[in-house]
Design an enzyme around this catalytic site. Structure first.
Site, PDB file in Angstrom:
ATOM      1  N   HIS A 148      43.682  36.013  50.932  1.00  0.00           N
ATOM      2  CA  HIS A 148      43.500  35.922  49.481  1.00  0.00           C
ATOM      3  C   HIS A 148      42.159  36.498  49.055  1.00  0.00           C
ATOM      4  CE1 HIS A 148      42.645  34.159  45.560  1.00  0.00           C
ATOM      5  NE2 HIS A 148      43.957  34.092  45.406  1.00  0.00           N
ATOM      6  N   GLU A 204      41.193  39.793  47.039  1.00  0.00           N
ATOM      7  CA  GLU A 204      40.162  39.615  46.032  1.00  0.00           C
ATOM      8  C   GLU A 204      38.743  39.638  46.580  1.00  0.00           C
ATOM      9  OE1 GLU A 204      41.132  36.251  43.599  1.00  0.00           O
ATOM     10  OE2 GLU A 204      43.111  37.040  43.129  1.00  0.00           O
ATOM     11  N   LEU A 208      48.688  30.270  53.732  1.00  0.00           N
ATOM     12  CA  LEU A 208      49.619  29.213  54.139  1.00  0.00           C
ATOM     13  C   LEU A 208      51.036  29.472  53.640  1.00  0.00           C
ATOM     14  CD1 LEU A 208      47.618  25.876  53.836  1.00  0.00           C
ATOM     15  CD2 LEU A 208      48.351  27.086  55.893  1.00  0.00           C
ATOM     16  N   VAL A 209      51.149  29.998  52.425  1.00  0.00           N
ATOM     17  CA  VAL A 209      52.446  30.246  51.820  1.00  0.00           C
ATOM     18  C   VAL A 209      52.532  31.717  51.442  1.00  0.00           C
ATOM     19  CG1 VAL A 209      53.935  29.678  49.855  1.00  0.00           C
ATOM     20  CG2 VAL A 209      52.528  27.896  50.910  1.00  0.00           C
ATOM     21  N   HIS A 269      50.833  36.585  45.823  1.00  0.00           N
ATOM     22  CA  HIS A 269      50.060  37.706  46.392  1.00  0.00           C
ATOM     23  C   HIS A 269      50.854  38.432  47.463  1.00  0.00           C
ATOM     24  CE1 HIS A 269      46.317  37.449  44.284  1.00  0.00           C
ATOM     25  NE2 HIS A 269      46.115  36.191  44.633  1.00  0.00           N
TER      26      HIS A 269
END
Length: 146
Positions: A28, A58, A85-86, A90
């Site tokens: 992320h 980012e 995690l998921v 994104h």
């Protein structure tokens, strides 16, 4: 130790690779100084000749930095996997979509075939075990402090 254990967990979910392929993990990113963890993991992978790279949506390392490096290494194909995690927004949009600014499209435009995988780290049993062990350690510390 967590970086080494994470690399072992990631290795369990990586597909068999051809000599001109690598896995690119998309994190992320953050504006917080903790974003350095992505660069640290990427560096450890490079030093240990682990067939993967790490980038962040980012923060650093950005996809254009990875593309330049992959081209210098002669990589012609990558498997894109979320370092999250998921496999959510994104992963679906910024990593795997056909949109002009997605990682898949940017890699393709640079001559690198990209195959996206939409499996979050939360699905990896070794990552799950790391979370459980960290939680147990915190609970143990709380009991000892009480």
């Amino acid at each position: 130790d967590d970086y080494v254990r994470l690399m072992q967990a990631l290795e369990q979910q990586m597909p068999a690779l051809k000599t001109d392929e690598k896995v690119v993990f998309m994190g992320h990113g953050a504006s917080h100084h903790a974003f350095a963890a992505y660069a640290c993991l990427d560096h450890m992978m490079s030093v240990q000749r682990f067939p993967a790279r790490v980038g962040a949506v980012e923060s650093y390392p950005e996809v254009d930095v990875l593309i330049e490096s992959l081209n210098q290494e002669g990589v012609r194909g990558v498997h894109l996997m979320p370092l999250m995690l998921v496999a959510g927004d994104h992963a679906i949009n910024d990593m795997a979509s056909e949109e002009e600014d997605s990682w898949k499209t940017q890699l393709a435009n640079a001559g690198i075939t990209a195959v996206p995988w939409l499996q979050g780290l939360g699905e990896n049993p070794l990552v799950q075990q790391m979370f459980v062990e960290h939680l147990q350690a915190v609970l143990q510390q709380q009991e000892e402090a009480a």
